[in-house]
Design a protein around this motif. Structure first.
Motif, mmCIF file in Angstrom:
data_model
loop_
_atom_site.group_PDB
_atom_site.id
_atom_site.type_symbol
_atom_site.label_atom_id
_atom_site.label_comp_id
_atom_site.label_asym_id
_atom_site.label_seq_id
_atom_site.Cartn_x
_atom_site.Cartn_y
_atom_site.Cartn_z
ATOM 1 N N ALA A 45 53.204 36.962 26.329
ATOM 2 C CA ALA A 45 52.062 37.808 26.678
ATOM 3 C C ALA A 45 51.588 37.519 28.101
ATOM 4 N N LEU A 46 51.578 36.246 28.485
ATOM 5 C CA LEU A 46 51.190 35.885 29.847
ATOM 6 C C LEU A 46 52.221 36.380 30.856
ATOM 7 N N ARG A 47 53.498 36.246 30.517
ATOM 8 C CA ARG A 47 54.563 36.671 31.431
ATOM 9 C C ARG A 47 54.523 38.182 31.647
ATOM 10 N N ALA A 48 54.278 38.934 30.558
ATOM 11 C CA ALA A 48 54.277 40.391 30.660
ATOM 12 C C ALA A 48 53.171 40.887 31.581
ATOM 13 N N ALA A 49 52.038 40.186 31.602
ATOM 14 C CA ALA A 49 50.917 40.617 32.437
ATOM 15 C C ALA A 49 51.034 40.126 33.873
ATOM 16 N N ALA A 50 51.881 39.129 34.090
ATOM 17 C CA ALA A 50 51.915 38.471 35.398
ATOM 18 C C ALA A 50 52.231 39.430 36.529
ATOM 19 N N GLY A 51 53.159 40.358 36.305
ATOM 20 C CA GLY A 51 53.553 41.251 37.377
ATOM 21 C C GLY A 51 52.773 42.541 37.445
ATOM 22 N N LYS A 52 51.732 42.694 36.621
ATOM 23 C CA LYS A 52 50.999 43.959 36.547
ATOM 24 C C LYS A 52 49.665 43.942 37.282
ATOM 25 N N ALA A 53 49.217 42.768 37.714
ATOM 26 C CA ALA A 53 47.998 42.734 38.521
ATOM 27 C C ALA A 53 48.291 43.431 39.847
ATOM 28 N N GLU A 54 47.383 44.291 40.278
ATOM 29 C CA GLU A 54 47.620 45.116 41.460
ATOM 30 C C GLU A 54 46.695 44.702 42.601
ATOM 31 N N VAL A 55 47.296 44.382 43.735
ATOM 32 C CA VAL A 55 46.518 44.110 44.941
ATOM 33 C C VAL A 55 46.136 45.452 45.552
ATOM 34 N N SER A 84 37.440 31.611 52.288
ATOM 35 C CA SER A 84 38.132 32.454 51.315
ATOM 36 C C SER A 84 38.785 31.618 50.230
ATOM 37 N N GLN A 85 39.426 30.518 50.617
ATOM 38 C CA GLN A 85 40.080 29.666 49.626
ATOM 39 C C GLN A 85 39.062 29.029 48.696
ATOM 40 N N MET A 86 37.926 28.604 49.232
ATOM 41 C CA MET A 86 36.881 28.030 48.386
ATOM 42 C C MET A 86 36.345 29.069 47.419
ATOM 43 N N ARG A 87 36.142 30.292 47.906
ATOM 44 C CA ARG A 87 35.595 31.351 47.056
ATOM 45 C C ARG A 87 36.515 31.643 45.880
ATOM 46 N N LEU A 88 37.820 31.596 46.090
ATOM 47 C CA LEU A 88 38.777 31.884 45.020
ATOM 48 C C LEU A 88 38.789 30.801 43.948
ATOM 49 N N ARG A 89 38.242 29.627 44.258
ATOM 50 C CA ARG A 89 38.118 28.594 43.236
ATOM 51 C C ARG A 89 36.992 28.902 42.265
ATOM 52 N N PHE A 90 36.078 29.766 42.664
ATOM 53 C CA PHE A 90 34.903 30.045 41.848
ATOM 54 C C PHE A 90 34.907 31.429 41.229
ATOM 55 N N ALA A 91 35.737 32.342 41.736
ATOM 56 C CA ALA A 91 35.653 33.730 41.277
ATOM 57 C C ALA A 91 36.988 34.438 41.482
ATOM 58 N N PRO A 92 37.279 35.442 40.644
ATOM 59 C CA PRO A 92 38.498 36.229 40.835
ATOM 60 C C PRO A 92 38.463 36.974 42.162
ATOM 61 N N PRO A 93 39.629 37.296 42.718
ATOM 62 C CA PRO A 93 39.667 38.041 43.971
ATOM 63 C C PRO A 93 39.101 39.442 43.791
ATOM 64 N N ASP A 94 38.309 39.880 44.765
ATOM 65 C CA ASP A 94 37.659 41.181 44.655
ATOM 66 C C ASP A 94 38.515 42.313 45.216
ATOM 67 N N ASN A 95 39.736 42.010 45.608
ATOM 68 C CA ASN A 95 40.631 43.055 46.114
ATOM 69 C C ASN A 95 41.800 43.296 45.163
ATOM 70 N N GLU A 96 41.637 42.923 43.893
ATOM 71 C CA GLU A 96 42.706 43.106 42.914
ATOM 72 C C GLU A 96 42.200 43.815 41.665
ATOM 73 N N ALA A 97 43.094 44.593 41.056
ATOM 74 C CA ALA A 97 42.867 45.149 39.726
ATOM 75 C C ALA A 97 43.679 44.311 38.747
ATOM 76 N N PRO A 98 43.020 43.610 37.821
ATOM 77 C CA PRO A 98 43.750 42.692 36.950
ATOM 78 C C PRO A 98 44.526 43.430 35.864
ATOM 79 N N ALA A 99 45.444 42.704 35.244
ATOM 80 C CA ALA A 99 46.196 43.214 34.098
ATOM 81 C C ALA A 99 45.719 42.503 32.840
ATOM 82 N N ALA A 100 45.544 43.253 31.764
ATOM 83 C CA ALA A 100 45.097 42.662 30.507
ATOM 84 C C ALA A 100 46.236 41.905 29.845
ATOM 85 N N VAL A 101 45.932 40.693 29.388
ATOM 86 C CA VAL A 101 46.873 39.931 28.564
ATOM 87 C C VAL A 101 46.546 40.283 27.109
ATOM 88 N N GLY A 102 47.507 40.804 26.391
ATOM 89 C CA GLY A 102 47.238 41.363 25.063
ATOM 90 C C GLY A 102 47.030 40.344 23.976
#
Length: 213
Positions: free
Chosen positions: A163-173, A15-33
């Motif tokens: 912009a990065l800070r505002a999106a940091a807490g909006k990614a949803e697991v 799992s840790q190796m996979r996260l080095r190559f690709a975003p987690p598939d159990n999260e909904a990301p937040a857009a950085v504007g």
């Protein structure tokens, strides 16, 4: 696109190796504007199309726009990132360049890795996506690009810290991620080769080169 070869039987290692190559598939990301032109030449522009924030990294979308149709020998037809250099400068001064990591000696968990995720297109419009892990430290993030073959000199685009800070807490697991299943090598079934021909001789020669079990 990278493929991950893992010899460990530990699901956590996989799992840790996979996260080095690709975003987690159990999260909904937040857009950085943020978006805009990073660099341009007479006939080419390299764009920051967008950034998506995950809990543990950034997914970065770049675009290449051409004023003219490329010729048949254009380098961009070969691979999605032919001649395109992409790097990041983190707020703490560390730097990372895409595609120049030694995957046989993966950096530590706290060291930045920038991985090409894929790309493509055609004609006057091309795209490239990248994955940065871990998430950058607080502060501005500088995207640096260059593409000498397309006449684009080294250019920089600063992604504002707010912009990065505002999106940091909006990614949803979405849910706790289930462990990866460790995939072991599977021996392929023998190929049905017509007897007495070139392929039979060629495969016979290959078999003599195989190491003994």
């Amino acid at each position: 696109m990278h493929s991950v070869m893992v010899s460990s039987d530990d699901a956590d290692d996989v799992s840790q190796m996979r996260l080095r190559f690709a975003p987690p598939d159990n999260e909904a990301p937040a857009a950085v504007g943020v978006s805009g032109v990073i660099g341009r030449g007479a006939d080419t522009a390299i764009l920051l199309v967008g950034i998506s924030r995950y809990t543990g990294g950034l997914h970065i979308d770049l675009g290449i726009r051409r004023r003219l149709d490329p010729g048949p020998d254009d380098h961009l037809h070969a691979t999605f990132n032919a001649g395109l250099l992409v790097g990041l400068e983190l707020a703490d001064g560390r730097t990372v360049v895409a595609g120049y990591d030694d995957w046989s000696n993966l950096p530590g968990a706290d060291e930045p890795v920038l991985t090409h995720r894929g790309g493509g297109g055609g004609g006057r419009e091309w795209s490239s996506t990248l994955w940065l892990t871990p998430a950058p430290p607080p502060g501005d993030l500088v995207v640096v690009v260059a593409c000498p073959s397309l006449g684009v000199d080294e250019s920089r685009f600063t992604v504002d810290a707010e912009a990065l800070r505002a999106a940091a807490g909006k990614a949803e697991v979405l849910w706790a991620r289930e462990p990866d299943q460790v995939q072991h090598a599977v021996r392929q079934n023998p190929i049905d080769v017509p007897p007495g021909g070139w392929f039979e001789r060629a495969f016979a020669a290959l078999r003599t080169d195989e190491p003994a079990d």
